[in-house]
Design a protein around this motif. Structure first.
Motif, PDB file in Angstrom:
ATOM      1  N   GLY A   5      -9.816 -43.661  -8.610  1.00  0.00           N
ATOM      2  CA  GLY A   5      -8.441 -43.417  -9.030  1.00  0.00           C
ATOM      3  C   GLY A   5      -7.755 -42.226  -8.394  1.00  0.00           C
ATOM      4  N   GLU A   6      -8.449 -41.506  -7.536  1.00  0.00           N
ATOM      5  CA  GLU A   6      -7.859 -40.347  -6.855  1.00  0.00           C
ATOM      6  C   GLU A   6      -7.706 -40.632  -5.368  1.00  0.00           C
ATOM      7  N   ILE A   7      -6.645 -40.126  -4.783  1.00  0.00           N
ATOM      8  CA  ILE A   7      -6.401 -40.316  -3.352  1.00  0.00           C
ATOM      9  C   ILE A   7      -7.302 -39.371  -2.574  1.00  0.00           C
ATOM     10  N   VAL A  31     -12.968 -44.098   9.896  1.00  0.00           N
ATOM     11  CA  VAL A  31     -11.567 -44.241  10.321  1.00  0.00           C
ATOM     12  C   VAL A  31     -10.580 -43.540   9.395  1.00  0.00           C
ATOM     13  N   ILE A  32     -11.080 -43.002   8.293  1.00  0.00           N
ATOM     14  CA  ILE A  32     -10.188 -42.368   7.321  1.00  0.00           C
ATOM     15  C   ILE A  32      -9.514 -41.130   7.926  1.00  0.00           C
ATOM     16  N   GLU A  33      -8.278 -40.954   7.550  1.00  0.00           N
ATOM     17  CA  GLU A  33      -7.470 -39.816   7.986  1.00  0.00           C
ATOM     18  C   GLU A  33      -7.149 -38.961   6.755  1.00  0.00           C
ATOM     19  N   PRO A  34      -6.548 -37.798   6.962  1.00  0.00           N
ATOM     20  CA  PRO A  34      -6.182 -36.973   5.801  1.00  0.00           C
ATOM     21  C   PRO A  34      -5.245 -37.716   4.851  1.00  0.00           C
ATOM     22  N   ALA A  35      -5.296 -37.343   3.595  1.00  0.00           N
ATOM     23  CA  ALA A  35      -4.419 -37.945   2.583  1.00  0.00           C
ATOM     24  C   ALA A  35      -2.964 -37.579   2.870  1.00  0.00           C
ATOM     25  N   PHE A  36      -2.072 -38.471   2.473  1.00  0.00           N
ATOM     26  CA  PHE A  36      -0.647 -38.174   2.582  1.00  0.00           C
ATOM     27  C   PHE A  36      -0.310 -37.056   1.588  1.00  0.00           C
ATOM     28  N   PRO A  37       0.669 -36.218   1.910  1.00  0.00           N
ATOM     29  CA  PRO A  37       1.054 -35.160   0.964  1.00  0.00           C
ATOM     30  C   PRO A  37       1.501 -35.762  -0.374  1.00  0.00           C
ATOM     31  N   VAL A  49       4.495 -40.072   2.324  1.00  0.00           N
ATOM     32  CA  VAL A  49       4.087 -39.148   1.263  1.00  0.00           C
ATOM     33  C   VAL A  49       3.723 -39.995   0.052  1.00  0.00           C
ATOM     34  N   MET A  50       2.999 -39.379  -0.869  1.00  0.00           N
ATOM     35  CA  MET A  50       2.625 -40.055  -2.110  1.00  0.00           C
ATOM     36  C   MET A  50       3.277 -39.317  -3.272  1.00  0.00           C
ATOM     37  N   SER A  51       3.529 -40.074  -4.331  1.00  0.00           N
ATOM     38  CA  SER A  51       4.077 -39.486  -5.542  1.00  0.00           C
ATOM     39  C   SER A  51       3.455 -40.206  -6.731  1.00  0.00           C
ATOM     40  N   LYS A  52       3.342 -39.509  -7.849  1.00  0.00           N
ATOM     41  CA  LYS A  52       2.781 -40.101  -9.060  1.00  0.00           C
ATOM     42  C   LYS A  52       3.857 -40.081 -10.134  1.00  0.00           C
ATOM     43  N   ASP A  53       4.114 -41.254 -10.727  1.00  0.00           N
ATOM     44  CA  ASP A  53       5.144 -41.314 -11.775  1.00  0.00           C
ATOM     45  C   ASP A  53       4.584 -40.846 -13.119  1.00  0.00           C
ATOM     46  N   ASP A  54       5.428 -40.857 -14.136  1.00  0.00           N
ATOM     47  CA  ASP A  54       5.030 -40.373 -15.465  1.00  0.00           C
ATOM     48  C   ASP A  54       3.901 -41.185 -16.082  1.00  0.00           C
ATOM     49  N   ALA A  55       3.741 -42.423 -15.645  1.00  0.00           N
ATOM     50  CA  ALA A  55       2.668 -43.282 -16.161  1.00  0.00           C
ATOM     51  C   ALA A  55       1.363 -43.072 -15.400  1.00  0.00           C
ATOM     52  N   GLY A  56       1.394 -42.190 -14.376  1.00  0.00           N
ATOM     53  CA  GLY A  56       0.192 -41.923 -13.596  1.00  0.00           C
ATOM     54  C   GLY A  56      -0.044 -42.889 -12.460  1.00  0.00           C
TER      55      GLY A  56
END
Length: 95
Positions: free
Chosen positions: A15-17, A44-50, A72-79
């Motif tokens: 559940g975590e990036i 092949v993984i690259e750094p996580a998006f901000p 970029v990534m964002s998390k809403d109020d519901a997670g």
């Protein structure tokens, strides 16, 4: 990527990036290692998006989404995580 016609994929674990996969990154890696398609994602993984605030302004987004960093990534109020790309910003601006 091919199935959904997308260029940026966040990689999650429990559940975590933890990283990302991008079309540009894969493009570069396939020429140095043609067998990359048979490799584990760890190769092949690259750094996580901000991770940015869900209510970030478009002006701030334009400074974070660049040629080198396409999303970029964002998390809403519901997670729930959401990815925002150049295409999304263009669509939001009605271009």
């Amino acid at each position: 990527m091919k199935q959904y016609d997308i260029e940026h994929i966040p990689v999650t674990q429990a559940g975590e990036i933890i990283g990302s996969i991008t079309e540009g990154g894969l493009f570069q890696k396939v020429f140095s290692n043609p067998d990359i398609k048979n490799q584990k994602i760890d190769n092949v993984i690259e750094p996580a998006f901000p991770l940015v605030d869900f209510n970030i302004s478009v002006d701030k987004l334009k400074t974070l989404i660049t040629k080198e960093n396409g999303a970029v990534m964002s998390k809403d109020d519901a997670g729930i995580y959401h990815i925002v790309t150049k295409y999304d910003v263009i669509q939001a601006l009605g271009v």
